[in-house]
Design an enzyme around this catalytic site. Structure first.
Site, PDB file in Angstrom:
ATOM      1  CB  CYS A   1      71.466  78.862  57.503  1.00  0.00           C
ATOM      2  SG  CYS A   1      72.367  80.210  58.326  1.00  0.00           S
TER       3      CYS A   1
ATOM      4  CG  MET B   1      70.597  79.941  65.148  1.00  0.00           C
ATOM      5  SD  MET B   1      70.362  80.068  66.936  1.00  0.00           S
ATOM      6  CE  MET B   1      69.076  78.864  67.181  1.00  0.00           C
TER       7      MET B   1
END
Length: 394
Positions: free
Chosen positions: A104, A318
């Site tokens: 992430c 993201m």
């Protein structure tokens, strides 16, 4: 009747970039969860409140979106020239599994601050004032991230005037360097372009044959042109996330792209690989109104990008996909590069549903193969709550 008491585990709830997650020091986890396996996954599922057939994660720390259903485990690193190891778990909302297949990028911004505050970084490497350089080993993908963490009077500086579209309030800037970001995925041979091409014809039954750039950088990502699938690139979440047919179409494209990239061997494997690869669509610059009501002019951006995460259109972008965008934009001939006008570039500013984001990448052609030494972008991070997570004893 005997009842098992709740157990409590030291934890910190943090925002990193446009995501939120529960952070743990590895040594604080119950012994059975200190190693990969079913016990760890069961614990993290219960922490987040999954699986939840209602899709709300009411009985846990999750926020019922891909951006808020995340967990992080950090430990001191035994690797040379690294301070900490960082492991990321993307927790499914309605299914009983944790996806460990990727990083992430947003929560990467919180790892350095968490590690410093948690005593995981050698104090000699942390100045009282200035910028601490935290060398992070990203264990999911086997890559190095360098975090530049601001320090004030011996503590991590969290407040500041850095503004990040997709985050309501300003905070301190944390610059991230994703070193050698081409992902070495199993089946992809360690190549940035696993098919060997900058652009492929991707045949998707029921959809058609789409031009696609499939890249392993930051996170495996499949890029297609917006107009080829009936979009303009200016869409916000409501235009897609309430359209079941559209969501199924994106998942079908993602599955066939994953097969071409060598990430899965059978189409049905995609159901247990929700986190990777990502699928995104690109378009030339155009004006639109972001989800906050802020007007984005076509002159503010080099291109438009919309990306799917965990089966839904992401509210912003993201971080790992931003690395893929910056990398692909730096390589002439990819769909991302062409949408930005083509040619060579070292940075790109793209429009996403919440606003704009700039990401830089250094690309070079070496022995006929494209390589990217690093991708750079700025995020922010902040502790939201710290103390103990409580979960029913298992």
């Amino acid at each position: 009747m005997a009842h098992a008491p709740q157990i409590k585990i030291p934890a910190t709830y943090m925002r990193g970039g446009t995501s939120k997650g529960v952070f743990f020091r590895l040594k604080d986890l119950p012994e059975a969860a200190q190693v990969p396996g079913a016990a760890r996954d069961a614990l993290l599922l219960r922490v987040i409140g999954s699986p939840d057939p209602y899709g709300k994660q009411i009985d846990g720390m999750g926020g019922a979106t891909s951006s808020t259903s995340k967990t992080v485990i950090v430990a001191k690193s035994s690797r040379p020239d690294h301070d900490v190891d960082y492991l990321f778990g993307q927790v499914s909302i309605d299914k009983p599994f944790v996806d460990w297949s990727g990083n992430c990028g947003n929560l990467s911004a919180a790892v350095g601050p968490f590690a410093i505050s948690g005593g995981l970084v050698d104090p000699e490497r942390v100045p009282d004032n200035g910028v601490a350089i935290v060398r992070i080993w990203q264990a999911n993908i086997g890559k190095t991230i360098i975090a530049h963490v601001p320090m004030t009077n011996g503590a991590v500086q969290e407040t500041g005037d850095f503004e990040l579209d997709g985050v309501t309030f300003p905070a301190a800037e944390v610059q991230l360097e994703f070193m050698d970001p081409a992902a070495e995925e199993e089946g992809a041979g360690g190549s940035m372009f696993p098919t060997g091409n900058l652009v492929d014809d991707l045949e998707v039954p029921g959809v058609g044959t789409l031009k696609a750039t499939m890249i392993n950088a930051g996170i495996p990502t499949i890029f297609v042109n917006a107009d080829a699938i009936g979009y303009t690139g200016t869409e916000l979440q409501d235009a897609i996330n309430g359209d079941d047919a559209a969501l199924k179409k994106f998942e079908t494209i993602r599955a066939h792209g994953a097969m071409r990239m060598g990430l899965i061997k059978h189409l049905d494997e995609i159901a247990t690989r929700q986190h990777t690869p990502k699928i995104a669509f690109v378009a030339a610059p155009a004006g639109y109104v972001a989800s906050s009501g802020k007007a984005v002019s076509g002159g503010d951006v080099d291109l438009l990008v919309r990306a799917m995460s965990m089966g839904k259109l992401h509210h912003a972008m993201m971080g790992t996909a931003a690395v893929a965008i910056g990398t692909a934009a730096a390589i002439p001939g990819t769909l991302v590069n062409l949408a930005a006008g083509g040619g060579e570039r070292e940075a790109v500013r793209f429009g996403h549903p919440s606003g704009t984001l700039r990401v830089g990448a250094e690309a070079a052609l070496v022995d006929g193969e494209w390589v990217v030494r690093k991708a750079v972008m700025s995020r922010s991070a902040r502790v939201l709550m710290e103390g103990w997570i409580r979960v029913p004893g298992v």
